[in-house]
Design a protein around this motif. Structure first.
Motif, PDB file in Angstrom:
ATOM      1  N   ILE A 249       3.650  -0.641   3.572  1.00  0.00           N
ATOM      2  CA  ILE A 249       2.278  -0.334   3.973  1.00  0.00           C
ATOM      3  C   ILE A 249       1.391  -0.171   2.752  1.00  0.00           C
ATOM      4  O   ILE A 249       0.262  -0.686   2.698  1.00  0.00           O
ATOM      5  CB  ILE A 249       2.248   0.936   4.848  1.00  0.00           C
ATOM      6  CG1 ILE A 249       2.839   0.629   6.229  1.00  0.00           C
ATOM      7  CG2 ILE A 249       0.823   1.472   4.990  1.00  0.00           C
ATOM      8  CD1 ILE A 249       2.962   1.835   7.136  1.00  0.00           C
ATOM      9  N   GLU A 250       1.873   0.540   1.750  1.00  0.00           N
ATOM     10  CA  GLU A 250       1.058   0.768   0.552  1.00  0.00           C
ATOM     11  C   GLU A 250       0.748  -0.531  -0.180  1.00  0.00           C
ATOM     12  O   GLU A 250      -0.348  -0.698  -0.725  1.00  0.00           O
ATOM     13  CB  GLU A 250       1.757   1.755  -0.386  1.00  0.00           C
ATOM     14  CG  GLU A 250       1.648   3.196   0.062  1.00  0.00           C
ATOM     15  CD  GLU A 250       1.780   4.154  -1.109  1.00  0.00           C
ATOM     16  OE1 GLU A 250       2.006   3.688  -2.248  1.00  0.00           O
ATOM     17  OE2 GLU A 250       1.639   5.365  -0.878  1.00  0.00           O
ATOM     18  N   THR A 251       1.685  -1.450  -0.190  1.00  0.00           N
ATOM     19  CA  THR A 251       1.455  -2.712  -0.901  1.00  0.00           C
ATOM     20  C   THR A 251       0.243  -3.445  -0.340  1.00  0.00           C
ATOM     21  O   THR A 251      -0.648  -3.881  -1.079  1.00  0.00           O
ATOM     22  CB  THR A 251       2.700  -3.610  -0.826  1.00  0.00           C
ATOM     23  OG1 THR A 251       3.786  -2.962  -1.500  1.00  0.00           O
ATOM     24  CG2 THR A 251       2.431  -4.956  -1.481  1.00  0.00           C
ATOM     25  N   LEU A 252       0.194  -3.595   0.987  1.00  0.00           N
ATOM     26  CA  LEU A 252      -0.936  -4.302   1.589  1.00  0.00           C
ATOM     27  C   LEU A 252      -2.196  -3.440   1.587  1.00  0.00           C
ATOM     28  O   LEU A 252      -3.317  -3.966   1.484  1.00  0.00           O
ATOM     29  CB  LEU A 252      -0.586  -4.733   3.005  1.00  0.00           C
ATOM     30  CG  LEU A 252       0.406  -5.907   3.099  1.00  0.00           C
ATOM     31  CD1 LEU A 252       0.664  -6.282   4.544  1.00  0.00           C
ATOM     32  CD2 LEU A 252      -0.107  -7.120   2.335  1.00  0.00           C
ATOM     33  N   GLY A 253      -2.037  -2.126   1.696  1.00  0.00           N
ATOM     34  CA  GLY A 253      -3.197  -1.246   1.610  1.00  0.00           C
ATOM     35  C   GLY A 253      -3.864  -1.349   0.253  1.00  0.00           C
ATOM     36  O   GLY A 253      -5.099  -1.407   0.147  1.00  0.00           O
TER      37      GLY A 253
END
Length: 486
Positions: A249-253
């Motif tokens: 999630i953090e990568t795409l966020g």
């Protein structure tokens, strides 16, 4: 010099201790001030997002910044950061007593931000009652039917480890407490807005009898006010330190934030004009007869939504309805934002789709959503997982230059969470600190007097006066700014 007198020795020891405490205190303050004035102090989530916030004093100056700085790029924003002392109360982490009184299971209700608040509350309850908390179960029966588990959204190992000196958390119950062994946990719904006395006197004794208690409804089951400072510290620690999103999630966020920041300053508008919210609140102003009937049928389809017959216009006049896209246009223009403003829409599917968004898109062509910024391949694995996608909105909101929530309740609370998160980032994501009145501290730090949340009751009144010709545009714009200048 050797001092033989016991009294003199005591005096010398006291002086040494006092000097040591003074030096240590000075060192702590120097480190804090050093971090506060460091030119890179606003680095983002997991040090991969950079947060840039200019010292604005009102919505009108925010709009002026957006208009004058639209050509700015990331490397120029550091010049806009102005430091100002922020008072934080120290949080002493209490080592938990792991002689547990029993196991606590909790089922979270609602969307991502509601569930996040519930998790903070239930960790605090578990610590108060000296219970072992089972990793919370997320809501799978709501309107969104999101099948996500806790570990699909949050880093479960970090959650357990980061809070281990406050409360014991386990991934699952021991086998002897499973249904396969004929065990049934005692199920209950705690009384809403309960304080420490209720949990200590009414709930704790249940664990002596049942060993495992399952809270099957957990939203707003813990009071916001009148709670001891130590417990409020734990609540904050869970929110600002314990809950981290998964790497996926953090990568795409982070990618979303990077795309937005490369195009200049951006505003996040939470446009909660979604089918479930309209059906739940009974807000049908501006809808067709067919749409109003569809929303009513949906409201009756969910038995746990208590209110069924709702007068839409009365609800709207009370400021309890989300602003429609066309109303949002008027408000943003009145605040001074022009067509060059970059706006990120933080929401699920807008009721009515692009047809409903048309007025907003016509006035502000630089409107974007996560669905338009990410590739379809990247989005595919998150389809039908609304809570995971809402996590991106959370991250983007934190990184935004301007955040405007359209609803009270969960997203109004989120604006304060966002404020606290900024301050947490200033101090290494909040380790060892309690953020008392974090939203007020943040906005003072950035030049605000306080958090400016849209006054929807006043806005509805002003919009109606403008649309019926009672107010001119200049009078309407002035009234909107005056309603939000303090």
């Amino acid at each position: 010099m050797e001092v033989r007198s016991e009294n003199n020795i005591q005096v010398r020891c006291d002086k040494i201790l006092s000097v040591s405490i003074l030096l240590w205190t000075c060192l702590i303050h120097l480190v804090a001030v050093g971090k506060l004035w460091h030119p890179r102090l606003l680095t983002g989530l997991t040090n991969r997002i950079s947060f840039f916030h200019p010292p604005f004093s009102s919505f009108s100056t925010l709009a002026a910044f957006s208009a004058s700085s639209r050509s700015s790029r990331l490397e120029n924003y550091d010049e806009l950061i102005v430091g100002m002392p922020v008072i934080l109360l120290g949080c002493q982490n209490t080592v938990g007593n792991y002689k547990s009184n029993g196991f606590l299971r909790v089922s979270c209700n609602g969307g991502l931000n509601q569930m996040r608040a519930v998790i903070c509350d239930m960790v605090t309850v578990a610590q108060l009652l000296n219970l072992t908390l089972v990793v919370p179960e997320l809501d799978k029966t709501s309107f969104w039917s999101d099948p996500s588990d806790f570990e699909d959204i949050f880093d479960v190992r970090h959650f357990i480890d980061s809070l281990k000196d406050e409360v014991r958390i386990v991934k699952r119950l021991p086998k002897r407490f499973s249904r396969n062994h004929g065990f049934e946990a005692f199920r209950m719904s705690p009384v809403s807005w309960s304080n420490e006395k209720y949990y200590l006197e009414q709930v704790l004794p249940l664990f002596s009898k049942y060993k495992v208690v399952h809270f099957n409804k957990t939203d707003t089951r813990w009071a916001n006010n009148g709670i001891s400072l130590e417990l409020q510290k734990i609540r904050c620690r869970v929110n600002f330190e314990g809950l981290e999103f998964t790497p996926e999630i953090e990568t795409l966020g982070c990618k979303l934030v990077r795309i937005l920041q490369e195009k200049g300053p951006f505003l996040v508008l939470h446009l909660r004009y979604e089918m479930d919210m309209l059906a739940f609140s009974g807000c049908t102003h501006g809808c067709t007869v067919e749409e109003a009937e569809e929303l009513k049928r949906m409201r009756y389809a969910y038995p746990w939504w208590r209110e069924k017959e709702i007068v839409s216009e009365a609800r709207r006049q009370q400021g309890l309805c989300p602003l429609r896209p066309e109303e949002a246009v008027l408000i943003l223009q009145a605040l001074g934002f022009d067509k060059e403003t970059q706006i990120y829409i933080a929401s699920g599917e807008i009721y009515g789709g692009e047809r409903r968004l048309a007025p907003l898109r016509a006035a502000f062509p630089r409107i974007v959503k996560k669905e338009t910024l990410l590739d379809q391949v990247e989005l595919q694995q998150f389809q039908n997982h609304s809570s995971q996608m809402a996590a991106w909105d959370f991250m983007v909101s934190i990184a935004s230059n301007i955040f405007i929530p359209h609803m009270t309740g969960t997203w109004q609370k989120l604006s304060k969470v966002i404020a606290g998160t900024y301050i947490a980032e200033l101090y290494n994501k909040g380790r060892g600190y309690y953020f008392h009145g974090a939203d007020k501290l943040l906005f003072r730090y950035l030049g605000f007097k306080k958090s400016n949340l849209p006054d929807r009751k006043k806005l509805v009144e002003l919009v109606d006066l403008y649309q019926n010709g009672t107010l001119s545009w200049s009078d309407f714009a002035l009234a909107v700014k005056q309603a939000h200048e303090n």
